[in-house]
Design an enzyme around this catalytic site. Structure first.
Site, PDB file in Angstrom:
ATOM      1  CB  CYS A  62      20.403  -1.804  16.581  1.00 33.47           C
ATOM      2  SG  CYS A  62      21.744  -0.666  16.205  1.00 33.47           S
ATOM      3  CB  ALA A  63      17.826   1.329  13.626  1.00 36.88           C
TER       4      ALA A  63
END
Length: 108
Positions: free
Chosen positions: A68-69
Site C-alpha cells: 500500500c502507500a
C-alpha cells in the site's frame, strides 16, 4: 500470532528485479487515485475495500506480496487474507513510499 511476515522494500525490489516474483504475486491495495499516480508494472491493483469481492482472483498457491502507500493497509489485508486461508503472505514494509524512494522518486 500471525503467519504473515514483513519484507523490507529493498529486499522486495531485489527479488522483483531478479525475476523471483511472478505476475499476480504483487497485490497493490491502494485507492485508484494512488495507483494512477505511481505503481509497479508487475502489480495487480485491488483496492483494500474490494479485496473480499476479489478473493477468486488472488492466487493462493504462491507467496503474495501486499503493498500500500506506507505498509498499514497492506498489513490489515495480510491479516484478512490469513483469516481467509491464504498461506504465504508478505507485507512490504514502508509500502510504495519506500519503494519510490529506492527508485529515486518522491512519492509523498
Amino acid at each position: 500470532m500471525s503467519n504473515w511476515e514483513e519484507i523490507e522494500a529493498d529486499v522486495f525490489l531485489q527479488l522483483l528485479e531478479k525475476g523471483h516474483i511472478e505476475a499476480g504475486q504483487v497485490i497493490d491495495v491502494r485507492e485508484s487515485f494512488e495507483w494512477d499516480y505511481y505503481h509497479l508494472e508487475q502489480s495487480t491493483h485491488i483496492p483494500m475495500n474490494t479485496i473480499p469481492h476479489h478473493l477468486g482472483q488472488i492466487a493462493d498457491d504462491k507467496p503474495l506480496y501486499i503493498v500500500c502507500a506506507h505498509g498499514v493497509r497492506s498489513a490489515n489485508v495480510c491479516g484478512y487474507l490469513e483469516k481467509q486461508g491464504y498461506g504465504s503472505l508478505l507485507n512490504v514494509t514502508g509500502g510504495m513510499a519506500a519503494i519510490a524512494l529506492l527508485q529515486g522518486f518522491q512519492y509523498d
